[in-house]
Design an enzyme around this catalytic site. Structure first.
Site, mmCIF file in Angstrom:
data_model
loop_
_atom_site.group_PDB
_atom_site.id
_atom_site.type_symbol
_atom_site.label_atom_id
_atom_site.label_comp_id
_atom_site.label_asym_id
_atom_site.label_seq_id
_atom_site.Cartn_x
_atom_site.Cartn_y
_atom_site.Cartn_z
ATOM 1 N N THR A 41 -8.734 -1.580 -5.241
ATOM 2 C CA THR A 41 -9.842 -1.600 -4.281
ATOM 3 C C THR A 41 -10.752 -2.787 -4.536
ATOM 4 O OG1 THR A 41 -9.797 0.800 -3.965
ATOM 5 C CG2 THR A 41 -11.845 -0.331 -3.421
ATOM 6 N N HIS A 59 -1.920 1.287 -12.029
ATOM 7 C CA HIS A 59 -1.747 2.739 -11.928
ATOM 8 C C HIS A 59 -0.454 3.151 -11.225
ATOM 9 C CE1 HIS A 59 -3.142 2.241 -7.775
ATOM 10 N NE2 HIS A 59 -2.784 3.487 -7.531
ATOM 11 N N CYS A 78 -4.991 8.077 -0.475
ATOM 12 C CA CYS A 78 -6.445 8.133 -0.388
ATOM 13 C C CYS A 78 -6.929 8.976 0.783
ATOM 14 C CB CYS A 78 -7.014 6.723 -0.249
ATOM 15 S SG CYS A 78 -6.605 5.628 -1.603
#
Length: 385
Positions: free
Chosen positions: A76, A205, A326
């Protein structure tokens, strides 16, 4: 509690590899000083050296120079730095940005924020597999266009874009090109010496690295205004205390991903895809059948809600998702499925399965069995059927 749980939501988060954790441990407990070579004390110098070595190792994977890669807190932040940094540097040159309708939210919502500041954003359509047509992109570029952001691979359906063609077009038109490679880094070859891309978003991740660490490739000479004020870390590109354990873990995680692992993922992906599509009636593959990331399967099951499938699979010991990672808490339909031409029913009936290093063929077969059973049972009680 989750010993027998089969986790198939690896696009959201992957399990940390023990080898990554072991590599990180010394930098929590032994070499924990501020990474600097100016202070004079040896612990800080060692921390600085390991940070730069980690940077060098990741940059080398991309065919880049160490000075072209910075560490961030994740995908992000990387995308925010890329988009806001470019428009901040070039706003006197132009105010037009182009991206696809199916980008992840770190890009989409950054673009929407820039729209509120007066920038014009063009959201390109994609075909029914999720691919951008370079010719449509070409026709969308104007004299005011300063940035194109097209992802390398989609977060929901796994479709891979032709970023080489897109990059060459942007280079020809002298437009900055950013790609989000969060779900493709180390899964799909990406060499900046062969592909003219100016900015690349990455994250640890999704490859069994630690959460809270990511990176941004910035081609030398790319105009980029500093987005976050503070110190002069990361070549004065990104302020803030460096995450040494995270950087070490990211570099180790990237090193551990092999061609053989990706081939094994692809084999399991195709097996799961083939079993579900052949054994579950009225199931539809979302995304391109072959031109997709090796770990992704996304299927819509007609006449049943994806949310119901995920809940019932969870009760049977399987973790999958509906919609993007998300967005799975929202009741709104997936913007990606709508973007490839699906209606609300197709979007709400989509389920994503994403595999990992720790997934086995037995896991895949058990998941296929469970999906067939769950969908059959839900359709019996569904008012949609």
């Amino acid at each position: 509690m989750f010993e027998d749980y089969i986790y198939l939501d690896n696009a959201s988060m992957t399990r940390l590899d023990e080898r990554v954790f072991e590599k990180m441990k010394p930098y929590f407990f032994d070499t924990y000083a501020l990474p600097t070579s100016e202070s004079g004390y040896s612990m800080g110098v060692e921390a600085k050296e390991v940070l730069e070595k980690s940077r060098e190792n990741i940059a080398k994977i991309l065919g880049a120079e160490s000075s072209e890669f910075i560490f961030t807190s994740g995908f992000t932040e990387s995308s925010n730095i890329a988009l806001k940094g470019v428009v901040g540097a070039l706003k006197r040159k132009g105010s037009h940005i182009i991206l696809s309708k199916i980008e992840d939210y770190s890009v989409l919502n950054t673009a929407k924020a820039l729209e509120k500041e007066g920038f014009k954003v063009t959201y390109l359509d994609v075909d029914n597999t999720g691919r951008v047509d370079p010719e449509v992109l070409k026709d969308s570029i104007t004299s005011k266009t300063i940035l194109v952001s097209i992802q390398h691979a989609n977060q929901e359906i796994g479709t891979i874009q032709n970023i080489k063609a897109i990059g060459e077009l942007c280079q020809e038109k002298e437009v900055i090109f950013h790609t989000d490679a969060t779900h493709s880094f180390k899964r799909i070859p990406l060499d900046v010496k062969k592909i003219p891309v100016d900015l690349i978003t990455m994250s640890a991740h999704t490859i069994h690295g630690p959460s809270g660490i990511g990176g941004l490739y910035i081609r030398k000479g790319t105009p980029l205004k500093k987005w976050m004020d503070g110190g002069f870390q990361e070549f004065n590109r990104r302020a803030g205390l460096e995450n040494i354990p995270g950087a070490v873990g990211f570099a180790k995680a990237a090193h551990l991903v092999t061609v053989e692992e990706n081939q094994a993922l692809k084999k399991m992906r195709d097996h799961l895809m083939d079993r579900i599509l052949s054994e579950v009636p009225q199931s539809i593959l979302n995304g391109h059948k072959t031109n997709r990331t090796p770990q992704n399967v996304n299927i819509t099951f007609e006449f049943v809600e994806g949310e119901s499938i995920t809940l019932h699979l969870d009760m049977r010991g399987f973790a999958v998702s509906t919609g993007s990672a998300c967005f799975s808490r929202s009741l709104d339909p997936s913007h990606v499925i709508l973007g490839i031409g699906g209606d609300h029913e197709r979007a709400h009936g989509s389920v994503r399965f994403t595999l990992s290093r720790f997934t086995t063929m037995d896991d895949v077969n058990r998941a296929a069995d469970a999906v067939a059973s769950v969908v059959e049972n839900l359709r019996k009680i569904s008012p949609l059927g």
